[in-house]
Design a protein around this motif. Structure first.
Motif, mmCIF file in Angstrom:
data_model
loop_
_atom_site.group_PDB
_atom_site.id
_atom_site.type_symbol
_atom_site.label_atom_id
_atom_site.label_comp_id
_atom_site.label_asym_id
_atom_site.label_seq_id
_atom_site.Cartn_x
_atom_site.Cartn_y
_atom_site.Cartn_z
ATOM 1 N N ASP A 255 0.825 -1.205 0.000
ATOM 2 C CA ASP A 255 0.000 0.000 0.000
ATOM 3 C C ASP A 255 0.862 1.259 0.000
ATOM 4 O OD1 ASP A 255 0.878 -0.501 2.598
ATOM 5 O OD2 ASP A 255 -1.127 -0.450 3.503
ATOM 6 N N GLN A 256 2.043 1.190 0.627
ATOM 7 C CA GLN A 256 2.957 2.332 0.616
ATOM 8 C C GLN A 256 3.582 2.522 -0.767
ATOM 9 O OE1 GLN A 256 5.311 0.860 3.929
ATOM 10 N NE2 GLN A 256 4.542 2.511 5.244
ATOM 11 N N ILE A 257 3.890 1.417 -1.437
ATOM 12 C CA ILE A 257 4.405 1.511 -2.808
ATOM 13 C C ILE A 257 3.353 2.154 -3.705
ATOM 14 C CG2 ILE A 257 5.213 0.179 -4.794
ATOM 15 C CD1 ILE A 257 6.130 -1.975 -2.699
ATOM 16 N N LEU A 258 2.105 1.698 -3.572
ATOM 17 C CA LEU A 258 1.033 2.252 -4.398
ATOM 18 C C LEU A 258 0.827 3.736 -4.115
ATOM 19 C CD1 LEU A 258 -1.150 1.737 -6.518
ATOM 20 C CD2 LEU A 258 -2.691 1.052 -4.657
ATOM 21 N N SER A 259 1.001 4.153 -2.865
ATOM 22 C CA SER A 259 0.795 5.567 -2.536
ATOM 23 C C SER A 259 1.812 6.469 -3.235
ATOM 24 C CB SER A 259 0.860 5.781 -1.016
ATOM 25 O OG SER A 259 2.181 5.680 -0.533
ATOM 26 N N ILE A 260 2.975 5.910 -3.596
ATOM 27 C CA ILE A 260 3.967 6.658 -4.381
ATOM 28 C C ILE A 260 3.618 6.610 -5.868
ATOM 29 C CG2 ILE A 260 6.397 6.708 -5.091
ATOM 30 C CD1 ILE A 260 7.060 5.601 -2.262
ATOM 31 N N LEU A 261 3.186 5.457 -6.343
ATOM 32 C CA LEU A 261 2.881 5.299 -7.772
ATOM 33 C C LEU A 261 1.666 6.095 -8.209
ATOM 34 C CD1 LEU A 261 3.476 1.444 -8.254
ATOM 35 C CD2 LEU A 261 5.050 3.323 -8.734
ATOM 36 N N VAL A 262 0.721 6.372 -7.292
ATOM 37 C CA VAL A 262 -0.525 7.022 -7.713
ATOM 38 C C VAL A 262 -0.326 8.476 -8.127
ATOM 39 C CG1 VAL A 262 -2.061 5.522 -6.409
ATOM 40 C CG2 VAL A 262 -1.194 7.610 -5.334
ATOM 41 N N GLU A 263 0.715 9.130 -7.628
ATOM 42 C CA GLU A 263 0.858 10.566 -7.949
ATOM 43 C C GLU A 263 1.050 10.812 -9.441
ATOM 44 O OE1 GLU A 263 3.016 14.673 -6.436
ATOM 45 O OE2 GLU A 263 3.404 12.787 -5.380
ATOM 46 N N GLN A 342 8.137 1.378 -12.811
ATOM 47 C CA GLN A 342 7.260 2.516 -12.537
ATOM 48 C C GLN A 342 7.663 3.214 -11.239
ATOM 49 O OE1 GLN A 342 4.825 3.655 -14.800
ATOM 50 N NE2 GLN A 342 6.068 2.183 -15.946
ATOM 51 N N LEU A 343 8.140 2.461 -10.258
ATOM 52 C CA LEU A 343 8.611 3.065 -9.017
ATOM 53 C C LEU A 343 9.858 3.905 -9.270
ATOM 54 C CD1 LEU A 343 8.305 3.294 -5.926
ATOM 55 C CD2 LEU A 343 9.821 1.306 -5.743
ATOM 56 N N ILE A 344 10.770 3.386 -10.074
ATOM 57 C CA ILE A 344 11.964 4.153 -10.436
ATOM 58 C C ILE A 344 11.559 5.502 -11.028
ATOM 59 C CG2 ILE A 344 13.925 4.243 -12.036
ATOM 60 C CD1 ILE A 344 14.106 1.158 -11.723
ATOM 61 N N GLU A 345 10.616 5.472 -11.963
ATOM 62 C CA GLU A 345 10.203 6.712 -12.624
ATOM 63 C C GLU A 345 9.459 7.636 -11.661
ATOM 64 O OE1 GLU A 345 8.211 5.008 -16.222
ATOM 65 O OE2 GLU A 345 9.801 6.111 -17.235
ATOM 66 N N ALA A 346 8.626 7.081 -10.788
ATOM 67 C CA ALA A 346 7.864 7.906 -9.847
ATOM 68 C C ALA A 346 8.787 8.606 -8.861
ATOM 69 C CB ALA A 346 6.832 7.055 -9.109
ATOM 70 N N LEU A 354 13.634 7.923 -2.262
ATOM 71 C CA LEU A 354 12.578 7.039 -1.781
ATOM 72 C C LEU A 354 12.471 7.136 -0.253
ATOM 73 C CD1 LEU A 354 10.442 4.872 -2.355
ATOM 74 C CD2 LEU A 354 12.253 3.150 -2.180
ATOM 75 N N ALA A 355 13.598 7.258 0.430
ATOM 76 C CA ALA A 355 13.571 7.394 1.886
ATOM 77 C C ALA A 355 12.821 8.660 2.305
ATOM 78 C CB ALA A 355 14.995 7.413 2.442
ATOM 79 N N ALA A 356 13.014 9.755 1.570
ATOM 80 C CA ALA A 356 12.305 10.994 1.894
ATOM 81 C C ALA A 356 10.808 10.843 1.658
ATOM 82 C CB ALA A 356 12.858 12.152 1.069
#
Length: 461
Positions: A255-263, A342-346, A354-356
């Motif tokens: 769910d935390q990964i998705l919260s980054i990808l949704v932006e 997609q995470l890399i690009e987000a 990613l830590a921030a």
């Protein structure tokens, strides 16, 4: 000749069992006969077949191909690879369906089959219908042909897309089927990449291929620390679940990964519905709403999420278990390799580490998924009893999938597992004391229904 499957292997989302005990080659042949019959009666002619790296997968794949061709269906073999590669093949080759032989993240002696027909998952009643065909011997007959197609390079290019972001990343394939894809993918990606356990080995000699268990991320965490990497990604046995470690060694849940990808997704699709399962954090649903999206809470399970995505035309969805699903050209499939890119690009688009991004998330504490063994005959009944008691007391209960209960401290969930004879629970709250009260509420309800308390060693995240 008719065939009866052990009822234990007929799961809601797929067929899965213990090889040599509940699952064997005869089951693979019979499934091929039934699935081939399903395809032919719908006017189809061909099925793509792939398999993961388990020791028993080639044997089951051979039986499956035998059954499919005996039903008069042509088989396109794509060989060893992750489940998302089979989904890619089913979407891009001239076939009418696909079957992946895989035990996913389960123990090494488990195996099974994930199926799709006309690019839609075959699950629930459809699986029971396939079993009924086998029991009755209600099969088409014929002599289908067999061909082999190498789709790995095309799949890697599709996953890669136009990614130009450069980071220093660790990749842990866990000796699962994603390994060969990762080896090719990092040759195309900018940046610096360090690989762990990309050789496919069904003995899983280094750790079990399930990135949702923190113990299985120890090697990746050590690599990220030793090489001072920006972050690390890990995959399950068939490459459809992702795990992530940030640069400080912290685990990010699905769910935390998705919260980054949704932006970036909501920048591209303003106001779009975003689907997440009932296990997901309230922070995710709040984040989707804050970005102008429409948060949709839905039942856990990849087939359930895919069906809701199609109904809403959602561009992305996810589960706390690390399944991330993509709409559009990806047709709602869960693909951990694509999720990693997609995470890399987000992260690159955010302009932060990613830590921030992890630091900016609400300071909530939660349990891992708590599991309670229960008599199969009582599994659904216990949840129904809990819902009835809660409603009688005036509690705020969402029954989308089990009971998700909102309290002043946070929320808790109790539901019946779709894949095991277990009840599962999860709780989330603002601090440790509030979480303890929330977990105590779960314990109290289970005690009233005669179910044993959870193991006190379960620790919050």
């Amino acid at each position: 000749m008719a065939h009866r499957f052990d009822p234990a292997i007929l799961r809601d989302y797929d067929i899965r069992g213990v090889v040599g005990r509940t699952l064997g080659p005869a089951d693979a042949v019979a499934l091929g006969r039934s699935f081939g019959t399903l395809v032919r009666r719908a006017g189809g002619r061909a099925v793509a077949v792939g398999y993961d790296g388990r020791l028993t997968s080639p044997m089951l794949e051979a039986g499956l191909v035998e059954g499919l061709t005996a039903s008069g269906v042509d088989v396109v073999r794509i060989g060893l690879g992750p489940s998302p590669m089979l989904y890619h093949a089913a979407a891009t080759l001239p076939v009418d369906g696909g079957i992946q032989v895989t035990g996913s993240h389960n123990p090494g002696d488990h195996n099974g089959f994930k199926m799709l027909h006309q690019c839609r998952p075959v699950f629930g009643a459809a699986i029971r219908e396939l079993a009924a065909m086998a029991t009755a011997g209600d099969w088409e007959t014929g002599a289908g042909g067999v061909s082999t197609v190498d789709v790995l390079a095309g799949y890697v290019r599709r996953v890669m897309g136009k990614c130009t972001a450069a980071f220093r990343i660790g990749w842990d394939a866990g000796n699962g089927a994603a390994g060969p894809v990762i080896e090719q993918l990092v040759k195309l990606l900018p940046g610096e990449h360090h690989l762990l356990f990309t050789d496919v080995d069904g003995n899983f000699p280094n750790h079990h291929p399930d990135p949702t268990e923190d113990a299985n991320l120890a090697d990746l965490r050590a690599l990220v620390a030793a090489k001072q990497l920006h972050f690390g990604v890990a995959f399950d046995g068939d490459g459809d679940r992702i795990g992530v470690i940030d640069g400080e060694g912290r685990v990010l849940r699905g769910d935390q990964i998705l919260s980054i990808l949704v932006e970036p997704v909501l920048r591209a699709f303003p106001g779009a519905p975003i689907v997440a399962d009932v296990k997901s954090s309230s922070a995710l649903f709040d984040r989707i709403a804050a970005l102008g999206g429409r948060p949709v809470m839905w039942k856990s399970g990849h087939s359930n999420i895919k069906a809701m995505m199609r109904e809403l035309d959602a561009p992305i969805a996810g589960e706390m278990s690390g399944h991330i699903f993509f709409g559009g050209d990806w047709l709602g499939f869960d693909d951990a390799l694509h999720a990693a890119v997609q995470l890399i690009e987000a992260v690159a688009e955010s302009g932060k580490s990613l830590a921030a991004l992890r630091d900016a998330m609400p300071a909530l504490v939660s349990t891992p998924e708590l599991r309670f063994a229960v008599d199969p005959a009582r599994k659904d009944g216990v949840v129904a009893e809990v819902v009835a008691r809660l409603r009688a007391s005036g509690a705020r209960v969402d029954t989308t999938d089990g009971a998700r209960v909102s309290t002043a401290d946070g929320w808790w969930l109790l539901r019946a597992s779709n894949t095991e004879d277990m009840l599962t629970a999860r709780a989330e709250a603002g601090d440790a004391d509030a979480l303890a009260r929330t977990v105590a509420a779960i314990d109290a309800q289970l005690a009233l229904s005669g179910v044993a308390r959870h193991d006190a060693r379960d620790a919050p995240h």
